[in-house]
Design an enzyme around this catalytic site. Structure first.
Site, PDB file in Angstrom:
ATOM      1  N   THR A  25       8.172  -7.068  -5.450  1.00  0.00           N
ATOM      2  CA  THR A  25       8.555  -7.432  -4.228  1.00  0.00           C
ATOM      3  C   THR A  25       7.920  -6.725  -3.345  1.00  0.00           C
ATOM      4  OG1 THR A  25       9.730  -8.766  -3.247  1.00  0.00           O
ATOM      5  CG2 THR A  25      11.077  -7.492  -4.297  1.00  0.00           C
ATOM      6  N   HIS A  26       7.087  -7.356  -1.981  1.00  0.00           N
ATOM      7  CA  HIS A  26       6.901  -6.723  -1.003  1.00  0.00           C
ATOM      8  C   HIS A  26       8.294  -7.501   0.219  1.00  0.00           C
ATOM      9  CE1 HIS A  26       3.524  -4.549  -2.080  1.00  0.00           C
ATOM     10  NE2 HIS A  26       2.751  -5.400  -2.050  1.00  0.00           N
ATOM     11  N   ARG A  61      -8.732   3.434  -3.932  1.00  0.00           N
ATOM     12  CA  ARG A  61      -9.464   3.307  -2.754  1.00  0.00           C
ATOM     13  C   ARG A  61      -9.403   4.855  -3.206  1.00  0.00           C
ATOM     14  NH1 ARG A  61     -10.198   4.934   2.027  1.00  0.00           N
ATOM     15  NH2 ARG A  61      -8.130   5.108   2.962  1.00  0.00           N
ATOM     16  N   TRP A  74       1.238   2.165  -8.906  1.00  0.00           N
ATOM     17  CA  TRP A  74       1.626   3.126  -9.925  1.00  0.00           C
ATOM     18  C   TRP A  74       2.627   3.426 -10.147  1.00  0.00           C
ATOM     19  CZ3 TRP A  74       2.089   9.069  -6.659  1.00  0.00           C
ATOM     20  CH2 TRP A  74       2.252   9.774  -7.134  1.00  0.00           C
ATOM     21  N   SER A 102      -4.387   2.601   4.410  1.00  0.00           N
ATOM     22  CA  SER A 102      -4.401   1.842   3.163  1.00  0.00           C
ATOM     23  C   SER A 102      -4.232   0.002   3.386  1.00  0.00           C
ATOM     24  CB  SER A 102      -4.125   2.339   2.892  1.00  0.00           C
ATOM     25  OG  SER A 102      -3.986   2.130   1.286  1.00  0.00           O
ATOM     26  N   LYS A 153       0.665  -1.465   0.716  1.00  0.00           N
ATOM     27  CA  LYS A 153      -0.068   0.033  -0.144  1.00  0.00           C
ATOM     28  C   LYS A 153       0.756   0.999  -0.061  1.00  0.00           C
ATOM     29  CE  LYS A 153      -3.598  -0.731  -0.215  1.00  0.00           C
ATOM     30  NZ  LYS A 153      -3.710  -1.403  -1.662  1.00  0.00           N
ATOM     31  N   PHE A 209      -7.309  -2.526   2.812  1.00  0.00           N
ATOM     32  CA  PHE A 209      -7.110  -4.112   1.490  1.00  0.00           C
ATOM     33  C   PHE A 209      -7.202  -4.750   2.949  1.00  0.00           C
ATOM     34  CE2 PHE A 209      -2.950  -5.706  -0.371  1.00  0.00           C
ATOM     35  CZ  PHE A 209      -4.256  -6.310  -1.257  1.00  0.00           C
ATOM     36  N   PHE A 263       4.803 -10.926  -9.050  1.00  0.00           N
ATOM     37  CA  PHE A 263       3.922 -10.600  -7.900  1.00  0.00           C
ATOM     38  C   PHE A 263       5.460 -11.638  -7.110  1.00  0.00           C
ATOM     39  CE2 PHE A 263       1.661  -9.995  -3.989  1.00  0.00           C
ATOM     40  CZ  PHE A 263       3.371 -10.007  -2.787  1.00  0.00           C
ATOM     41  N   ARG A 317       6.121   4.449   1.810  1.00  0.00           N
ATOM     42  CA  ARG A 317       5.475   6.218   2.089  1.00  0.00           C
ATOM     43  C   ARG A 317       4.531   6.190   3.541  1.00  0.00           C
ATOM     44  NH1 ARG A 317      -1.336   4.526  -0.292  1.00  0.00           N
ATOM     45  NH2 ARG A 317      -2.179   6.871   0.454  1.00  0.00           N
ATOM     46  N   GLY A 340       2.067   2.454  -3.255  1.00  0.00           N
ATOM     47  CA  GLY A 340       2.113   3.568  -4.286  1.00  0.00           C
ATOM     48  C   GLY A 340       2.738   2.255  -5.197  1.00  0.00           C
TER      49      GLY A 340
END
Length: 295
Positions: A107-108, A257, A53, A138, A48, A142, A81, A130, A50
């Site tokens: 990747t996260h 959102r 984007w 956010s 969450k 989610f 992902f 962020r 960006g």
């Protein structure tokens, strides 16, 4: 498939000290042994922050601003992902292994869990961060719409989990600080969501320089338009509406959102804000990383 999904949807499993979806944990060896290529570009974020984007922006850069080419498939297929494995679907690793170079990879993972091949190959990486309060809000919405997550509970309960790092992909604080430190030794372009909101053109020009790509101003302007929140929100190849309903329920909360900075003010109580700020100062002590929480 629904039953299988439900089995892995309500549980986070500890992987080297980080809470991860159980379905990823079960296939962790394939993530750990993932073979990066020298011309891969990794896009890393805490959830969450960006991700979609910046992924859309980079895909447009790689396709010289050709909007139609970037509608060739959903963003999760264009920029797979990496670590995600879902019952009944091809894993991120499998998708990437079948892709031609140069690959864009999402990747996260916190920096310490990234497969070592990325460091060995000195891959270029973009990290987008962020501010914590907007991420927490956010992420709460989610958690409700993306069915892989455990139940978030009330906002108060979720905020406690977020502050304690007991959400998927772990502590926001450790994540942003870990990647911030790593940028000193590797080719990591560290980007702030709030800077992108404030002056997207300037940030994209810096990104182009990092990617060693020249682009006429009119193409940059075209990318800016197509990657504006309102345009992306209507774009089925970017807004996740093509994702199956049992995985993401947009009637609960849309994937895209609000896309603004400062929405936390509509969610936090004064008491929650004060408690969060006190905790934040302790956890970010000693870091040179600074965020704007409103613009």
């Amino acid at each position: 498939m629904d039953n299988k999904l439900n089995v892995c949807s309500k549980q986070l499993v500890d992987v080297h000290g980080v809470p991860i979806f159980s379905c990823i944990a079960e296939e962790w060896s394939q993530v750990e042994s993932f073979e990066a290529r020298p011309d891969d570009l990794l896009i890393s974020t805490y959830p969450k922050s960006g991700t979609t984007w910046i992924s859309e922006i980079v895909d447009l850069i790689y396709n010289n601003g050709d909007v139609e080419k970037c509608k060739r498939d959903a963003i999760f297929n264009r920029v797979p992902f990496m670590e995600l494995t879902l019952c009944g679907f091809r894993s991120g690793v499998e998708l990437l292994n079948n892709m031609k170079s140069p690959r864009l990879i999402k990747t996260h993972l916190p920096v310490q869990l990234l497969p070592s091949s990325f460091w060995k190959n000195d891959c270029k990486m973009i990290y987008m961060a962020r501010n914590a309060k907007d991420v927490a809000v956010s992420y709460y919405y989610f958690y409700q719409m993306a069915k892989l997550h455990p139940e978030p509970g009330t906002w108060e309960e979720f905020l406690d989990k977020f502050m304690a790092g007991k959400v998927s992909f772990g502590s926001w604080y450790d994540h942003v600080k870990g990647w911030w430190e790593k940028r000193k030794d590797y080719r990591i372009f560290y980007l702030l969501y709030e800077d992108m909101k404030e002056n997207p053109k300037c940030e994209i020009q810096k990104l182009l320089k990092f990617l060693e790509k020249d682009m006429p101003e009119e193409i940059v302007d075209k990318i800016l338009y197509h990657c504006s929140f309102d345009v992306m929100k209507q774009n089925p190849s970017a807004n996740y509406t093509t994702m199956e309903n049992n995985l993401m329920d947009h009637s609960v909360s849309p994937f895209m959102r609000k896309g603004i900075t400062g929405d936390w003010k509509n969610q936090f109580t004064v008491a929650q804000y004060e408690r969060f700020e006190e905790d934040y100062v302790k956890k970010m002590k000693g870091s040179t990383l600074q965020f704007q929480s409103e613009i």
